[in-house]
Design a protein around this motif. Structure first.
Motif, PDB file in Angstrom:
ATOM      1  N   ASP A 167      40.717  40.241  48.625  1.00  0.00           N
ATOM      2  CA  ASP A 167      41.076  41.649  48.420  1.00  0.00           C
ATOM      3  C   ASP A 167      42.260  42.049  49.294  1.00  0.00           C
ATOM      4  O   ASP A 167      42.901  43.063  49.038  1.00  0.00           O
ATOM      5  N   LYS A 191      47.348  40.102  41.657  1.00  0.00           N
ATOM      6  CA  LYS A 191      47.537  41.514  41.996  1.00  0.00           C
ATOM      7  C   LYS A 191      47.724  42.361  40.739  1.00  0.00           C
ATOM      8  O   LYS A 191      47.283  43.515  40.669  1.00  0.00           O
ATOM      9  N   ARG A 194      44.286  42.690  39.338  1.00  0.00           N
ATOM     10  CA  ARG A 194      43.441  43.548  40.183  1.00  0.00           C
ATOM     11  C   ARG A 194      44.347  44.394  41.076  1.00  0.00           C
ATOM     12  O   ARG A 194      44.619  44.028  42.221  1.00  0.00           O
ATOM     13  N   MET A 197      43.983  44.859  44.884  1.00  0.00           N
ATOM     14  CA  MET A 197      44.318  43.845  45.877  1.00  0.00           C
ATOM     15  C   MET A 197      45.511  44.330  46.682  1.00  0.00           C
ATOM     16  O   MET A 197      46.465  44.884  46.150  1.00  0.00           O
ATOM     17  N   THR A 285      38.459  45.426  55.008  1.00  0.00           N
ATOM     18  CA  THR A 285      38.447  44.586  53.812  1.00  0.00           C
ATOM     19  C   THR A 285      37.718  43.289  54.119  1.00  0.00           C
ATOM     20  O   THR A 285      38.153  42.514  54.972  1.00  0.00           O
ATOM     21  N   GLY A 323      37.615  33.726  49.038  1.00  0.00           N
ATOM     22  CA  GLY A 323      38.487  34.847  49.363  1.00  0.00           C
ATOM     23  C   GLY A 323      38.609  35.144  50.838  1.00  0.00           C
ATOM     24  O   GLY A 323      39.091  36.218  51.211  1.00  0.00           O
TER      25      GLY A 323
END
Length: 882
Positions: A167, A191, A194, A197, A285, A323
């Protein structure tokens, strides 16, 4: 393991790109004329079919025009037997007289793992010295040291897939858009899919990578430790510590936090608001990947920077999970493979430790080696100092060019020139280093080699031969093994194929696994030759317990205690600081379309069209104070050396800073060897040079004249400043000098090698201007343009006239009915700036994607998309204030 993959098109060969550490898969189809067509491999997990501009142009780099086709001894052609007998004899005699540490190998991250393995085995196991190091020391040694301090081994925790699953991606010391374009495009695509992000780019310069950044932190050069120490302190203060993970799996937290809390983050030069914004983004995050590269590694505190980053991930438990994690992206195609086979002077194969007696004994027994060194050998900078001091008397350089790429390059060049015996294995005899060698051995290159490489995410891929070896060229592993046999070690080096070497290497990794190391591919030890030939990309480890995946998400590490280590990191300034005499901090790096010292990329005309000569970037205010205008030439001088560079004025760089790329050699420029400016200062832990912190003075080069020329023949430059590059049917060259020749026509003929050509000439001596076209058999074979200021002609137009009709050549610009494409922006599709601006205006294009639909620009590797966005922005008319 033995799966055979269908290949499409039918005659394409699956192989791996030889450039950066992304490790992209390539489909290469030979054309029958020593070239090939290139496509990205849609099934390779690194790139899924994407290729950057360099990878796309691979088919243009396999010509044999400068290839070394036969061994040479003292400049004369020799047989393989006589050349290798001499190499073995000289190394044996040197060792007998002066001991094993009087010889050294300097190898390369462009070797395949099998080549690397044989070199390491020969030097450490049979010569009995650890004096083997690699140009990978210059790009990722600090990461190796940082990983070993934190994790116990040089383990990359994550995978490229983490870039799509994160993220927040923090890019620090990495111009990913230009240096690792395919990874950059994976982030761009993620990106776009999403939009939530976020991306932070930490870099003193505003680079192309900033195009996707939600936050750009233009920190003071070298101050990364202060920023990440502040982040660690904020992690504690904001309650983001993963107390359970730290308690169960991490040592050293309190000491690391104390050191971080005492660090003054104002050292970064960032505002308090910027620092706080970054810390808040990172802490709030959960899925964070911190990507780092040369801007972190190439420092006298590079290892500390790596550990400042890993400290933050360990404190929050954000490591080894989808991630999440610190991620080093390597600069070379097989830097990882070199690390795995022990190619560095302080390592053994399979991530075993040279200075660990149990590890040494295990490798010695496995190799049935007569002797093993007990201490680390000389790292790259110290190795060439020892060459210069006469302590190393026999040197073998393989597939690299240290006379250009090492810091304090002039001293390195002089050291090699003074060495008693120098061997170079390479594709060409034209490199700065090869010209200093007593023996030059013709090696195979990409497209001809066969073996494996490992990319930045621990993916082992095959490089396969697409073309036959030219002339008498031989594979590096074969050359090394032959010398080993001639030195008396026949049984240990009786290899017949890279598959055989790979199996031996896999077997040794099983012993490493039993000793608690991370690198274990013993599951491949029974691989047959056919299975090796058909091997698909795979991630290590590969053993009975597991295959691939991430490391450390389970909290298990490779230290003696099984726990990770956080380290107390204190900010340390660069060892060289600007002074009134040397007021600028010089940052060195790469350009988008060239690679290392250009022995491959310089063969492709389109890769030279974006940036065709060495340059120095300066802030507008600094340029004004120095009396410099765009396209002027500047003399850049450090205490170590000097360079003569074209001036690029841009506000992308800060005051008191300068940037210059490191690619140009004496083969392509008169004075463009930028590493001659860099002091040989290293990180005390890793031995990696601080290539981004030289101090320099800059002054205008007062040229009496400037020139630009095109030619069907390689030019013979006769001026203090020149920089040459390939053109579609010949060459282009920039020139300048302080003394004006008496006869420009005679100068042009000598420069362009056309003594009998018809000359068409327009000259104005009063203005110092001359335009000369040289014609043979009705075709334009050369042209020279001279002025008292940088020459105002359309270079993109002129280079396409070479070999054609001479009409319009003297004008220097296309006729009114022929559009001028302008300087190349998109190298993949050869699209110029004027073409793009015209399309934006006439077709009312409103987005980068629209430009791509109209012109194809930016639709392949995407590394030009930031420049397309800037051009688009420059054409937008601000709305009138109401």
């Amino acid at each position: 393991m033995n799966k055979t993959v269908a290949i499409d098109p039918p005659c394409a060969i699956r192989t791996t790109c030889p450039y950066c550490g992304v490790g992209c898969g390539v489909l290469a189809t030979p054309d029958g004329a020593n070239g090939m067509t290139i496509k990205g491999d849609p099934d390779h997990p690194a790139n899924f079919g994407r290729l950057c501009s360099k990878g796309s142009a691979l088919g243009e780099t396999t010509s044999l025009d400068d290839r070394l086709l036969h061994p040479q001894v003292n400049g004369e052609r020799a047989s393989w037997d006589s050349a290798l007998d001499l190499v073995a004899k000289k190394f044996r005699e040197t060792i007998a007289l002066h001991g094993p540490d009087s010889v050294a190998f300097y190898v390369s991250g462009q070797l395949l793992s099998e080549d690397y393995y044989v070199a390491n085995k020969l030097m450490k196991g049979f010569i009995g010295s650890a004096n083997i190091d690699t140009n990978s020391r210059l790009c990722m040694a600090s990461t190796v040291a940082g990983h070993k301090r934190a994790f116990g081994t040089d383990t990359v925790p994550g995978l490229y897939a983490d870039l799509e699953q994160a993220d927040l991606i923090v890019l620090t010391g990495s111009n990913l858009a230009w240096c690792h374009p395919v990874l950059y495009q994976r982030i761009v695509a993620a990106k776009k899919a999403r939009p939530q992000m976020q991306v932070v780019n930490i870099d003193p310069r505003r680079t192309a990578t900033c195009d996707i950044a939600d936050l750009h932190l233009a920190l003071a050069p070298g101050s990364d430790v202060a920023l990440f120490n502040r982040l660690l302190a904020e992690i504690q203060q904001q309650g983001a510590l993963d107390a359970a993970f730290v308690a169960d799996h991490v040592d050293g937290f309190e000491a690391a936090l104390d050191a971080a809390s005492s660090c003054d983050s104002s050292i970064t030069g960032l505002s308090e608001a910027q620092i706080q914004q970054f810390c808040n983004m990172w802490i709030s995050t959960g899925k964070v990947v911190t990507v780092f590269s040369q801007g972190v590694n190439q420092s006298n505190a590079g290892t500390d920077k790596v550990n400042a980053i890993t400290n933050c991930h360990l404190a929050t438990g954000r490591i080894g999970k989808p991630g999440m994690g610190p991620f080093s992206v390597t600069g070379q195609p097989n830097a990882m493979g070199g690390r795995e086979v022990g190619g560095l002077a302080n390592m053994l194969a399979c991530h075993l430790d040279l200075e660990n007696a149990e590890h040494r004994s295990a490798v010695k027994t496995f190799w049935e080696a007569p002797q093993m060194p007990e201490e680390a050998g000389l790292k790259a900078v110290d190795m060439f100092r020892a060459v210069g001091a006469g302590k190393i008397k026999a040197l073998w350089v393989i597939c690299t060019n240290p006379a250009v790429s090492m810091p304090d390059a002039d001293a390195v060049r002089d050291a090699i020139a003074g060495c008693d015996f120098v061997v170079v294995s390479d594709l060409t005899a034209d490199t700065d280093t090869a010209k200093l060698a007593h023996v030059i051995l013709p090696a195979t290159g990409w497209g001809e080699k066969d073996g494996t490489v490992t990319n930045s995410e621990r993916c082992i891929s095959r490089q396969r031969a697409v073309l036959p070896p030219p002339g008498e060229a031989r594979h590096d592993w074969d050359i090394l093994a032959d010398v080993g046999r001639r030195m008396g070690f026949h049984a240990a080096f009786d290899y017949q194929s890279p598959a055989e070497i790979f199996r031996e290497y896999a077997a040794l990794s099983g012993i490493a696994g039993q000793l608690g190391r991370d690198f274990d591919i013993s599951g491949l030890v029974e691989m047959s030759d056919d299975e090796f030939d058909n091997m698909i990309p795979l991630y290590w480890p590969v053993n009975a317990a597991r295959a691939g995946g991430r490391f450390f998400g389970d909290g298990r590490f490779f230290t003696p205690s099984g726990r990770a280590r956080m380290l107390p990191i204190h900010f340390r300034t660069a060892l060289t600081q600007p002074t009134p005499e040397y007021p600028f901090r010089l940052n060195t790096g790469r350009v988008r379309d060239h690679w290392h010292t250009m022995t491959r990329t310089a063969k492709s005309p389109r890769l030279s069209q974006h940036l065709a000569e060495p340059f120095v970037e300066l802030h507008p205010a600094e340029a004004e104070a120095l009396g410099l205008k765009p396209a002027d030439l500047a003399r850049v001088t450090s205490p170590q050396g000097s360079a003569l560079l074209r001036v690029l004025i841009t506000d992308r760089i800060g005051r008191g800073q300068a940037f210059a790329p490191m690619h140009w050699t004496a083969q392509y420029a008169s004075a463009g060897r930028v590493d001659a400016l860099v002091a040989a200062i290293t990180d005390p832990v890793s031995g990696q040079p601080a290539s981004k912190s030289a101090v320099v003075q800059i002054e205008k080069y007062d040229a009496a004249w400037y020139g630009f020329a095109i030619s069907t023949r390689a030019p013979d430059p006769r001026s203090p400043y020149w920089a040459s590059a390939r053109a579609p049917r010949g060459w282009r060259i920039e020139l300048a000098g302080t003394e004006t020749p008496e006869d420009w026509e005679a100068y042009a003929r000598a420069l362009l090698g056309t003594p009998d050509a018809q000359a068409l000439s327009v000259q104005d001596p009063a203005k110092g201007a001359a335009r000369i076209a040289l014609v043979e058999d009705g075709a334009l074979t050369g042209a020279l343009f001279i002025a008292r200021a940088p020459v105002p002609v359309s270079r993109s137009h002129l280079v396409h006239l070479i070999g054609g009709a001479p009409q319009d050549a003297l004008a220097g610009r296309p006729a009114a009915n022929r559009p001028d494409p302008g300087a190349t922006i998109c190298a993949c599709f050869d699209v110029g700036v004027n073409t793009i601006l015209t399309a934006i205006t006439e077709q009312h294009l409103l987005s980068v994607d629209a430009i791509g639909e109209a012109l194809n620009a930016g639709t392949n590797c995407g590394s030009c998309r930031p420049e397309l966005a800037a051009l688009l922005a420059s054409t937008q008319v601000p709305a009138a204030a109401e």
